[in-house]
Design a protein around this motif. Structure first.
Motif, short mmCIF file in Angstrom:
data_model
loop_
_atom_site.label_atom_id
_atom_site.label_comp_id
_atom_site.label_asym_id
_atom_site.label_seq_id
_atom_site.Cartn_x
_atom_site.Cartn_y
_atom_site.Cartn_z
N ARG A 116 0.87 -1.18 0.00
CA ARG A 116 0.00 0.00 0.00
C ARG A 116 0.90 1.22 0.00
N GLU A 182 -4.75 -0.52 -3.09
CA GLU A 182 -5.65 0.42 -3.77
C GLU A 182 -6.44 -0.27 -4.89
N ARG A 185 -8.99 -2.56 -3.36
CA ARG A 185 -10.12 -1.81 -2.81
C ARG A 185 -11.09 -1.38 -3.90
N THR A 186 -10.59 -0.95 -5.04
CA THR A 186 -11.46 -0.43 -6.09
C THR A 186 -12.02 -1.51 -7.01
#
Length: 274
Positions: A116, A182, A185-186
């Motif tokens: 991350r 990221e 998450r998306t």
């Protein structure tokens, strides 16, 4: 992580425990063993929870997720007492987790590496640890390591050292997959499916995959943490770190300089812009 001297002393004082752990590790071929390596505060509990539920769904295990720890489904690699409950069934992939820097113990294993943005991990860890560990209220002091027990507090220097060790270590593994928090998450469903394919789990149906994602949702994980801990550590956060709100101009300059001088592999992140 405990200092190396402490870990060595414990191993030497408990040789039988160490031997049993080593035999357990050798019970499977390293290439058929998956180590989930995560940068601290990179979404560890989230991914572990989804993977634990995926194991349950994929192999119809008589288990129910009741905690965010998962010691028997996804044990901690260097914990000498934790064991994978289904280790005898070689058809079920064994996934172990580690926050440790690279060492020879990880050679020729398959590595699932979760990273991350370093700035977000610093803020995320500080937000969680500061009230409980009584870290300095000054975020600037925290990222510079101006605290006791620097390794435990995961300042910028220790995180760079961690990433540098794995930048080299990944090349020595049998196979590896880098997962960006990221992107996970998306695009959770597709990324999780790719992760499961890398691990070698039996394919999940859309319903089973949705169940794994739901079990790992912020709301459910907060519920699990609060229900199963006498002193919840509040590892689960429902809001983004927003690192821009924490770094002042001096902090930004310090971070950019340290990353530029010492970080060997940025793993796809651009630390030159804010």
């Amino acid at each position: 992580m405990r200092p190396l001297t402490v870990r060595l002393a414990r191993n030497l004082s408990q040789p039988l425990t160490l031997l049993n752990w080593w035999q357990y590790q050798r019970s499977r071929h390293p290439a058929n063993d998956v180590i989930l390596v995560t940068l601290p505060s990179a979404g560890t509990h989230w991914l572990r929870t989804m993977l634990a539920q995926a194991l349950i769904e994929s192999y119809d295990l008589n288990e129910r997720i009741q905690s965010i720890q998962h010691e028997t489904l996804i044990p901690t690699f260097l914990d000498k007492k934790q064991r994978f409950k289904y280790n005898e069934n070689i058809n079920i992939p064994r996934i172990q987790h580690s926050h440790a820097p690279y060492s020879w113990l990880f050679r020729r294993r398959r590595i699932l590496f979760l990273v991350r943005d370093l700035r977000d991990t610093l803020v995320s860890h500080y937000r969680v640890a500061q009230p409980r560990l009584r870290l300095p209220e000054d975020f600037s002091a925290f990222i510079r390591g101006e605290t006791i027990d620097r390794r435990r507090h995961h300042d910028l220097k220790s995180r760079i050292q961690f990433l540098n060790s794995w930048s080299t270590g990944l090349q020595k593994s049998y196979d590896f997959k880098v997962v960006h928090y990221e992107t996970l998450r998306t695009n959770t469903y597709d990324e999780l499916q790719d992760i499961l394919s890398f691990i070698g789990l039996e394919p999940l149906t859309s319903k089973q995959l949705s169940q794994a994602v739901e079990v790992g949702s912020v709301g459910n994980m907060k519920k699990l943490e609060n229900e199963n801990s006498e002193r919840p550590f509040q590892k689960v956060s429902g809001s983004p770190s927003k690192y821009q709100d924490y770094f002042n101009e001096n902090d930004k300059n310090f971070f950019t300089k340290e990353a530029s001088l010492h970080l060997k592999n940025v793993f796809g992140y651009d630390y030159s812009t804010w």
